[in-house]
Design a protein around this motif. Structure first.
Motif: not given
Length: 417
Positions: A205-209, A232-236, A258-262, A267-269
């Motif tokens: 968590x709180x990790x770069x993508x 955001x995660x539109x599919x969540x 910060x935006x990506x870490x948050x 996020x899930x695969x």
């Protein structure tokens, strides 16, 4: 006779054994010992509190002024409410002030030490010393068992490099899997499984993508560019994931900041990520309005709102000429460009993993624990606190506040046993 830890056999008969001398472990040990309990604090590391030391750029973002249950996520979303209400950020600030530690607010309620994160480590050590905590650091833990001793008392037996420790209660504060280079292990999870306590699948968590290497090549040249976005995660599931307004950072392998870490903690695969690069703007309306000045180049127009290098790259990626005059472009083209900027949809291939993750999501299933005491419902005397549990805070001091609050809940319950 004392061993290399300066402890006698009698010292190893304690009321409470705390496994893990990090933020939550030291907080719980100090509070418990000051209530009159005989506490042993055990950690395999020689140098304790390393995660505190490296946090916040070495100044420790130790809490957040606005911490509330809304800033935490868990498969059991209301679990954190009780502990957070009973030990608040104001309570921890009182402790910080009592040790004369200067601090400041940096951003969005995030509080940092004026000088060094080492001050928080020393404060927690001093709190433990004030209660007479038995320190067993640099002491590897082996097997842990629970049974009735010779006096008929049900106790925990903790096998350690210093010999066995017998305790009426056991507190597991061994953290998660993030940042293995400072000693993170799965011991806390294995202990939970041993006692029949379920886990929520841990993940970074709180990790770069990261993104597919070949597909990311066009964006790798943007490494180092930063800007504020909406992530955001539109599919969540609706309302299950916040929209984060924070800074985004392009890297050679993907996205960070910060935006990506948050958003990474949610996020899930397989899920798509959506980024609004023109947050707070009606991209379509503003682009069309720019046609009132038809001679302006498209790169100049977008350069008002985006870093120049990103603006030029983005225009080219859409098959347009950065030098094109905006008045020459059809409205349909500008609408398409606006949509690409306000809802950039992309699919991460993964994350940088535990090596770069600031926290571990998931962990000990809190449905098996008491929200008042942190004790396992099915195993009297066994407590879990801090990051080892399935409670994860946002970036910004929230996870430290959970460490303090969950530790205080356990320590208070232990003092009342």
């Amino acid at each position: 006779m004392l061993d290399q830890w300066g402890l006698s056999v009698a010292d190893k008969e304690v009321d409470v054994a705390v496994l893990g001398a990090g933020a939550a472990g030291m907080m719980c040990a100090g509070m418990g010992a000051q209530s009159g309990l005989k506490v042993a604090l055990i950690d395999h590391a020689e140098k304790i509190g390393e995660k505190i030391r490296i946090s916040g750029g070495g100044r420790c973002n130790f809490t957040n002024l606005y911490a509330s249950p809304a800033n935490f996520h868990s498969s059991n979303k209301d679990f954190c409410r009780s502990a957070l209400a009973r030990y608040t950020q104001a309570d921890f600030l009182d402790l910080v002030r009592s040790h004369r530690i200067g601090y400041h607010e940096k951003h969005k309620g995030q509080l940092f030490c004026d000088e060094s994160a080492e001050q928080i480590v020393r404060m927690l050590e001093a709190e433990c010393e004030a209660g007479g905590v038995r320190w067993m650091t640099g002491c590897k833990v082996g097997d842990v068992s629970r049974g009735v001793d010779g006096s008929g008392r049900e106790r925990f037996r903790i096998g350690t490099a210093a010999g066995a420790v017998a305790a009426d209660a056991l507190v597991v504060a061994m953290g998660g899997l993030s940042i293995p280079k400072i000693g993170a292990t799965d011991f806390g999870y294995r202990l939970a499984k041993q006692f029949g306590i379920p886990l929520v699948q841990p993940c970074p968590g709180l990790v770069p993508m990261t993104f597919d290497a070949a597909g990311w090549v066009p964006f790798a040249e943007l490494a180092g560019i930063s800007l504020e976005v909406e992530a955001s995660l539109p599919e969540a599931p609706r309302k299950s994931v916040p929209v984060f307004l924070e800074d985004l950072l392009f890297t050679h392998r993907g996205l960070s900041g910060p935006a990506i870490l948050q958003i990474s903690s949610f996020w899930r695969p397989g899920q798509a990520l959506s980024l609004n690069l023109l947050r707070g703007r009606n991209a379509e309306a503003e682009l069309l309005a720019e046609k009132a000045r038809p001679a302006r180049q498209l790169a100049t127009v977008l350069g008002q709102w985006l870093p120049a290098r990103l603006a030029a790259h983005w225009i080219s990626a859409q098959g347009l000429d950065p030098a094109a005059r905006i008045g020459e472009l059809p409205d349909k083209t500008l609408r398409k460009l606006a949509a690409s900027l306000s809802a950039w949809r992309l699919a991460p291939s993964g994350t940088e993993g535990y090596l770069k993750a600031e926290v571990t999501c998931g962990g000990v299933d809190t449905r098996a624990l008491s929200s008042a005491s942190m004790m396992a419902k099915a195993v009297p005397g066994l407590y879990f606190i801090g990051e080892v549990m399935d409670v994860t805070g946002w970036l910004g001091g929230y996870n430290f506040q959970w460490a303090w609050a969950s530790a205080a809940a356990a320590a208070t319950a232990l003092a009342q046993r």
